[in-house]
Write an enzyme that holds these catalytic residues in place. Structure first.
Site, mmCIF file in Angstrom:
data_model
loop_
_atom_site.group_PDB
_atom_site.id
_atom_site.type_symbol
_atom_site.label_atom_id
_atom_site.label_comp_id
_atom_site.label_asym_id
_atom_site.label_seq_id
_atom_site.Cartn_x
_atom_site.Cartn_y
_atom_site.Cartn_z
ATOM 1 C CD GLU A 86 23.041 -14.206 61.026
ATOM 2 O OE1 GLU A 86 22.773 -14.866 60.004
ATOM 3 O OE2 GLU A 86 24.091 -13.559 61.161
ATOM 4 C CB CYS B 148 27.600 -11.284 54.667
ATOM 5 S SG CYS B 148 26.474 -10.849 55.972
#
Lengths: 697, 697
Positions: free
Chosen positions: B364, B461
């Protein structure tokens, strides 16, 4: 068996024609003098790769596990083809091998195939040029294998030393029958090249053993290779021995494949393995490759029901070679149909413009239709070789240009891109775009994806595959059916064919693939010979001219891309074929989204590319026009002298960017001339950008 | 602390302005009525995702581990914010958790942060619209946390239940301080929204504890968050409490980060872990992410030496927010400089045209400069939110359009693309191209890469992050410095600011971002107020006009992209700003090879895209001209009524292909009209192709 069948075309044997000059003479010489010795050195050591430099560093932690163990015990150990110390069979049974991350301990399950491909290539070389030293090495390896061979005929290095007692317990994954296939091909080649039959007999004993334990009869394993290869090797063995059992066994493998219940399930159940969690190490999470464990091995369906190319590309190519071979020798039309289904799927939906196939690196496999990413192209060299091998076999079943065009496309692009100009380094993956920074940022999953050719690999499958293919290249150039000789590939070569009982000399002189002119001379043994020559007119050629003894021949019969010259030939009769070899721009089908708005450059059989070395950085910002002027230019300084294409193009003026990332469109474009080189020669200078598909506006 | 500093701009608090209509009213209403309740449901169950349908199936094997265990033992267990049964703290210590593949057992190490972000968003919502039910839920969760809090102030669900006794032994990886940060933000928000201070006090006790055990003094841990976030939260806590220790702790974290010897090494050595082999599961082979274990966490260098954005994108964004905050409150010029270095690197080399950042899914993380692949773009929603949060904070340090332009670019594209039109589904990864077949063929490494928004995630998230951001959007629109009010984002809102001791009403009426006209009304409490209005003129706007009480104002001072209106305002004074909002075509820097030969469409702050639903398949074969005619068209039927752009374009004529894969270039092109929709609205209809960057010729 020795005669050409009247009703079926057959590939003219590699032995019958020798390369006499030009492009392939240089490659074959380098192959014998540099590449084959380089690969032989691979067998002796292993090391760590530096992917950016293409160098490998011998690593003491990576030395042959067997060798280490043997040294520790002060007992001799032997590795056929590797460092041969002595032979003691009984030392290492059962112990767990430790694997150094990034290294494959030797012998790995592919060991015998690596060595066999080298022997095969070296054998062809011996026929072309005597080399007592090489012959002695091969003889010594054969002796090793004779010692290794069990009473019952079984012979495999990995299952003798690493997993003794486990033979034929993991046909699914462990390449046992694949190794047998390559050893068979090697044995046939060595026999054909030298006349020596020790290796051939050894392999017949092994194949006879396989035939006793695998087959349709009750009590036998109803198995087929986990990695296809033995199928096509059995046909070679059948052709050289005349033993029909070998043909039948090949046929059995082809027909058994993909039947339910799946043999791989049966084997896994018997051995207590989970077919969804294969035991191989170092490959990542295999269970997540779509349709593993069947489609990866092309065992998800019987071969005649396989309409789409899926799974591991090299496996499928060897399977298709076997299917075409069996179709040729059994006249099984349904197999020809099955081959055509896969042929169309691959060549119309899953093939790069270079003839590269198997786009997806994860699983070295075919992706979905039209998924042909350029930078991430896997395109294993072995897969392109397999495609060429298959294409040639299809020409035995049907004489159509579409097969030869693909054979040639793969050959001059995706196959020979696998080796460096100096013959010492190799690509496994053949990308169509390169941005070097990508590789610095790379992560584990991009194993074998490099911007430069590498000097060694733990598993050395592509290098010897390329070596053997190069050395036997004339075996892919022609087929013969009765009194018709089909010329598919043009190269400087000479040899003989048998026509109606007489030997006919055939000589080709040409600077092809650099030039479109081909001189062809026919010399019958007797006063004359009635022979039809079928000359392929490549699809890329806009036109051609044929002369016979200086006279233009018009109105010749043309069919499926071949011009047929049917006449009675006398000594010294000469044909002159001239193909139009002007550079072209190609476009890809709109479904190939990566190539939309782009063109590729082709001249003759070569696909061209741009390199940073010639054109600076930001190659992807270069734009061609659909009618860009292109000019051939031979550069005698470059890489030993190569043809280049100078192309009128444009690129964005840069002065106004000042580091901005985005701005309103409206750049001016500046004219420029770019220089394209044949794709297969990329990455032979400094590391840099490369592009095959170029913007076109 | 409560007053705006005279020498430094400060963001006008979200509380001071309420959305009164238009684009954001609708989004905030949906956020409260649909999104926040949907996310709350996530906390109660887990399941398996069907990535092609965006649906998740509750899976009994994936139920909360804690819940299962508790049920088995017939003892109660509690999960703050999850299914609350009862509270018994001492049950589960020490046992190894089993992880169901593809599922993350709860509570995972991020649990408290997911719940906290939801509380934060719900709290802003309570301020906008009373909701006793939601308030009761939050109060109950706070009660749970009060019970969970240890004597010394420590509070963390994961380390209480899953790894008791292990607190602060894996700050490197386990998100302990990250959770503390989000809980702090939630506590501040709940306090600001409701005036209730139980949660705030609880968090002060926890932060006080952290301050006692971490810091520069001997005997304390010289640690800093493994996932940055607490830094910026501490500033919020400092602003609301005035407690300087919180500012000092934030400053310590920023300054300590990346110093040698690395704290992560010290921690790993102490705990017997290999820093190159992190203990987290389910992430693949982390050690192969370049520069792991330092750069992934931006701990490879002290922050002032970090010139290039590397590693996990969300981590870096939160770090930069903290750096900008600390710079603002300590007047540390070196930190402002460090922010600018990273700002320039990201916005000039590593940002998508949508404001998405963090191109690489594996880790990420940021990739190398200009590596902005469209189809494989990771672009985590949280990272775009983080960029917007940081941009707003930079406007406290320097009033320059470049920050607000990026804030707006991210906001209207890469941020709000994270949620579906119905408010119920979410993207983590925000691609700029979509070819659905890619996802069917996908393998493990593409986790969280989907062609449609998903209904649930094991770790939630992005959804609550988006919810809290949406609900506090007015807090990003303006800064004030003394008597100057800077307007960065235009939205229909009203509120008040304090100017020289008096309350001044500010009302904006606008259909922005659909229309470029903004009405602005100033209403001083007293007779008049001397106030400078600084109005941002977005870089994309080709021109603008400002009227005051109907009179065109010319020759206003313009600086760094803002027009300054300096006057004495009386009640009812009205400004009319009109921005030129004609559609534009953008091009990318030639170094962005993926976008060479392509253009993107922008209108106002929106980037547009083409979808298969409107334009058929093979979107990538559509070609625009640099001067393609573009026409705005409001479609009242589409997705509840949205602006579209009709563009004159061309596409290749297809009839001649007949399945060929390559052919000589020379296609004819047919004129067509394509329909573009705002990028953030893609994938709200049937699954299909999508493209932002379009060929241009």
């Amino acid at each position: 068996m020795k005669d050409v069948a009247e009703k079926r075309a057959e590939l003219v044997c590699w032995k019958n024609f020798k390369i006499s000059g030009g492009f392939w003479e240089e490659r074959q010489r380098q192959n014998r003098e540099v590449t084959l010795p380089t690969i032989y050195e691979f067998f002796k050591d292993t090391g760590r790769m530096d992917c950016m430099k293409g160098l490998y560093t011998p690593d003491p932690t990576g030395k042959d596990v067997l060798l280490d163990r043997a040294n520790g015990k002060e007992e001799g150990i032997f590795l056929p083809g590797g460092e041969i110390i002595s032979f003691q069979l009984s030392q290492l049974n059962g112990e767990e091998l430790e694997i150094t991350p990034g290294l494959v301990p030797r012998p790995h399950p592919y060991w015998d195939s690596d060595v066999a491909k080298w022997i095969e290539g070296a054998s062809y070389g011996l026929f072309h040029e005597a080399n007592p030293e090489v012959e002695a090495v091969i003889d010594r390896i054969i002796e090793d294998y004779e010692k290794l061979q069990q009473e019952d005929g079984y012979v495999n290095t990995y299952f003798t030393f690493v997993e003794p007692g486990k033979r034929f317990t993991n046909i699914h994954e462990k390449h046992e029958l694949y190794c047998a296939g390559h050893m068979t091909e090697a044995a046939v080649a060595y026999y054909e090249a030298t006349g020596k039959d020790r290796y051939l007999k050894l392999m017949c004993r092994y194949i006879d053993y396989i035939d006793r334990v695998i087959g349709p009869e009750e009590g036998k394993l109803h198995a087929y290779p986990g990695h296809q290869e033995l199928e096509l090797a059995l046909i070679k063995l059948y052709k050289v021995t005349g033993e029909k059992r070998y043909l039948r066994l090949a046929e059995y493998f082809i027909n058994e494949r993909g039947k339910q219940p799946y043999y791989f399930d049966i084997e896994c159940a018997r051995e207590g393995r989970n077919p969804n969690r294969p035991s191989g190490k170092g490959f990542g999470r295999r269970d997540e490759i779509p349709k593993w464990p069947y489609a990866h091995f092309q065992a998800h369906l019987p071969v005649r029901q396989q309409k789409e190319a899926v799974g591991h590309a090299v496996r499928l190519m060897y399977q298709c070679c076997g299917m075409a071979d069996v179709a040729a020798y059994t006249e099984d039309e349904s197999l020809k149909k099955a081959c055509d289904d896969l042929w169309n799927n691959i060549t119309l939906e899953k093939m790069y413009v270079t003839g590269g196939i198997g786009a997806e690196s994860y699983g070295e496999r075919f992706s979905f239709s039209y998924q042909l990413p350029n930078e991430q192209a896997y395109n294993e060299t072995c897969a392109a070789i397999g495609l060429a091998m298959w294409a040639a076999r299809m020409l035995q079943l049907e004489n159509h240009r579409k097969y030869a065009d693909i054979l040639e496309r793969a050959l001059y692009n995706g196959v020979i891109s696998g080796v460096s100009r100096d013959g010492k380094k190799f690509f496994y993956a053949n990308h169509l775009e390169c941005m070097p920074a990508v590789y610095e940022d790379r992560v584990e999953r991009q194993t074998r994806m490099f911007p430069v050719r590498q000097g060694d690999f733990p598993v050395s499958c592509c290098p010897p595959n390329l070596a053997r293919f190069t050395e036997s290249i004339t075996g892919y150039a022609m087929t013969q059916k009765g009194t018709t000789l089909y010329l598919h590939l043009y190269m400087d070569m000479e040899g003989t064919i048998q026509v109606a009982g007489q030997e006919v000399g055939v000589v080709l002189h040409t600077a092809y693939p650099y030039d479109g002119k081909i001189l062809l001379q026919i010399t019958p043994q007797e006063e004359e010979v009635s022979l039809t020559l079928a000359l392929r007119i490549p699809q890329w050629s806009h036109g051609y001219e044929v002369k016979c003894n200086g006279q233009i021949l018009s109105c010749q019969m043309e069919q499926d891309g071949y011009v047929y010259l049917d006449r009675s030939w006398t000594s010294g009769d000469q044909i002159e074929l001239e193909l139009d070899m002007r550079p072209l721009l190609l476009e890809a089908n709109p479904k190939v989204r990566m190539d939309c708005g782009k063109v590729a450059v082709q001249c003759g059989p070569f696909i061209y590319c741009l390199e940073e070395e010639d054109n600076g950085t930001e190659l992807f910002d270069i734009c061609l026009d659909a009618d860009s002027k292109m000019e051939m230019s031979f550069d005698p300084q470059l890489l030993g002298g190569i043809p280049c294409i100078l192309i009128q193009a444009k690129r964005r003026a840069k002065e106004k960017w000042q580091g901005a990332l985005y701005r309103e469109a409206g750049s001016s474009y500046e004219s420029c001339t770019v220089k394209a080189i044949p794709y297969y020669l990329w990455s032979n200078r400094r590391i840099g950008e490369m592009a095959v598909w170029l913007c076109c506006r």
